[in-house]
Design a protein around this motif. Structure first.
Motif, PDB file in Angstrom:
ATOM      1  N   THR A 199      -1.459 -32.498   5.503  1.00 32.62           N
ATOM      2  CA  THR A 199      -1.332 -32.613   6.953  1.00 32.62           C
ATOM      3  C   THR A 199      -1.632 -31.265   7.608  1.00 32.62           C
ATOM      4  O   THR A 199      -1.905 -30.279   6.922  1.00 32.62           O
ATOM      5  CB  THR A 199       0.072 -33.115   7.333  1.00 32.62           C
ATOM      6  OG1 THR A 199       0.109 -33.441   8.737  1.00 32.62           O
ATOM      7  CG2 THR A 199       1.141 -32.077   7.033  1.00 32.62           C
ATOM      8  N   LEU A 236      -6.394 -34.942   3.716  1.00 37.26           N
ATOM      9  CA  LEU A 236      -5.425 -35.044   4.802  1.00 37.26           C
ATOM     10  C   LEU A 236      -5.042 -36.496   5.016  1.00 37.26           C
ATOM     11  O   LEU A 236      -5.876 -37.401   4.927  1.00 37.26           O
ATOM     12  CB  LEU A 236      -6.006 -34.504   6.109  1.00 37.26           C
ATOM     13  CG  LEU A 236      -6.432 -33.034   6.167  1.00 37.26           C
ATOM     14  CD1 LEU A 236      -7.055 -32.749   7.526  1.00 37.26           C
ATOM     15  CD2 LEU A 236      -5.250 -32.119   5.919  1.00 37.26           C
ATOM     16  N   THR A 250      -7.760 -27.601  11.007  1.00 33.52           N
ATOM     17  CA  THR A 250      -7.480 -27.612   9.574  1.00 33.52           C
ATOM     18  C   THR A 250      -8.767 -27.697   8.766  1.00 33.52           C
ATOM     19  O   THR A 250      -8.927 -26.981   7.755  1.00 33.52           O
ATOM     20  CB  THR A 250      -6.567 -28.802   9.223  1.00 33.52           C
ATOM     21  OG1 THR A 250      -5.356 -28.706   9.980  1.00 33.52           O
ATOM     22  CG2 THR A 250      -6.228 -28.815   7.744  1.00 33.52           C
TER      23      THR A 250
END
Length: 317
Positions: A199, A236, A250
Motif C-alpha cells: 500500500t 500494491l 508510490t
C-alpha cells in the motif's frame, strides 16, 4: 539451517499486543471513519472451476504436506491457477510472526518448527507438476536467526537439482532490512525478486504492522545493487483508502529504486476481523493506472481487480 534464536513465546505475546492496538492504529489514520463498501461488484465474481482440474494440485500439496499461498491466502485466482497446474509455494509453515491487518495467513501464535524435508518436498512437487516456472514465498519468520533466507536458498537448490530448467521467482519478506539475508536469496539465482509494498506510504502503519515503507524500498534497491540483471517486482493492493495521487507517487518511488515490474490488484476483505474495503476500483481505473505505470518505465505491468503478486508470473519471462 539456522534454528530459532529468540523465544517463540515472546513472539506470541508481541503478535497479540499488535492485534490489540490494531483498531486504534486504524482509527488514527481515519480508515474506519469512511463507509465500508458492502456489495461485491460483478467484476470480482469468478467461477469456481472444475473440481477435476483443481484436484491434481490439491492432492499433490496434501500428499507432500506442504503449503501454498493460494490456499492460505484464499487467492481468488486459485481455481484458474490450479487448472493450469501452477501454484505459489508457501515456505516455513502457515503461521506468520507478524500481524498484518489485511492478510488471511494465520498469525497470533508461535510458528511451527521447520520441516527439514520441506525443500525436497517442494522440489518433488514441482517435478510431479512439471512446472516450468515456480514462485516461492513465505510467512515472516522473525524468530529465525537468518529470518528464513537460507530456507529460500535451500529450496531453490533442491528444485534446481531435479528440475534445472525450471525458472524460480521469489516473493520474500523484508528480512528486517538485513542485507546479508537479501544477498543469500539473490545468490541462489532467482529470475525475479519480488517484495511487495502492499500500500501507499500513508497507510503502511495500520496495514503492514511490523513493516516499514522505506525498508521495503531498500530491499528492492539492494537486490539491484547485488545483481543488476535480476528483475525486481513489487505489488500494491487498492481499496484501502489510498488516492490516485498517492498510487502514482508510490509507483514513482518504486521506479526510483529500479523496480522493473508491478502488480496492481483489488484488496478483498478476508473476514470481518480484517480491514474493511474503502473502495472497489473499477476495471477501467485499473487499465488507466496500468497505462501510467507502463509510461513510467515498468517493463511488465499487471493491473486489474483480480491481479495478485504471482498471477501469470511465468508469462513475463
Amino acid at each position: 539451517m539456522n534454528g530459532p534464536s529468540i523465544n517463540t513465546w515472546r513472539l506470541l505475546q508481541e503478535s497479540r499486543n499488535l492485534a490489540k492496538v490494531a483498531l486504534r492504529d486504524i482509527r488514527d489514520t481515519n480508515i474506519l471513519e469512511t463507509t465500508q463498501v458492502e456489495r461485491l461488484p460483478s467484476w470480482l465474481k469468478r467461477p469456481i472451476g472444475k473440481a477435476s482440474e483443481l484436484s491434481t494440485v490439491q492432492q499433490i500439496v496434501k500428499r507432500h504436506q506442504i503449503h501454498t499461498i493460494c490456499e492460505e491466502g484464499r487467492c481468488p485466482n486459485r481455481s484458474e491457477c490450479y487448472a493450469q497446474k501452477t501454484a505459489t509455494f508457501l515456505l516455513m509453515g502457515p503461521v506468520c510472526t507478524r500481524s498484518c491487518a489485511f492478510c488471511q495467513v494465520d498469525k497470533g501464535h508461535a510458528p511451527q518448527p521447520l520441516d527439514s524435508q520441506e525443500p525436497q518436498k517442494v522440489a518433488d512437487s514441482v517435478k510431479l507438476l512439471g512446472l516450468n516456472y515456480v514462485v516461492l514465498t513465505s510467512v515472516n519468520r522473525d524468530d529465525l536467526e537468518d529470518q528464513g533466507s537460507g530456507w529460500f536458498a535451500a529450496t531453490m537448490a533442491e528444485i534446481n537439482k531435479v528440475m534445472p530448467q525450471t525458472q524460480i521467482e521469489v516473493l520474500t519478506p523484508d528480512f528486517r532490512g538485513d542485507r546479508n539475508c537479501i544477498k543469500t536469496v539473490v545468490n541462489a539465482g532467482p529470475v525475479c525478486y519480488n517484495h511487495n509494498l502492499e500500500t501507499v506510504r500513508r497507510l503502511q502503519g495500520p496495514v503492514r504492522r511490523g513493516a516499514k515503507y522505506e525498508r521495503s524500498l531498500d530491499v528492492l534497491k539492494a537486490v539491484k545493487e547485488f545483481a543488476p540483471h535480476i528483475a525486481t517486482k513489487s505489488g500494491l493492493m487498492l481499496g484501502l483508502g489510498e488516492t490516485e495521487a498517492e498510487i502514482l507517487e508510490t509507483l514513482g518511488e518504486l521506479r526510483g529504486v529500479g523496480c522493473d515490474r508491478i502488480t496492481l490488484g483489488q484488496y478483498m476483505r478476508p473476514s470481518l476481523d480484517h480491514l474493511p474495503v474503502q473502495k472497489y476500483w473499477h476495471p477501467d481505473e485499473f487499465d488507466h493506472l496500468g497505462s501510467v505505470a507502463r509510461s513510467m518505465g515498468f517493463s511488465h505491468v499487471r493491473s486489474g481487480p483480480l491481479v495478485r503478486s504471482s498471477y501469470h508470473a511465468g508469462e513475463e519471462q
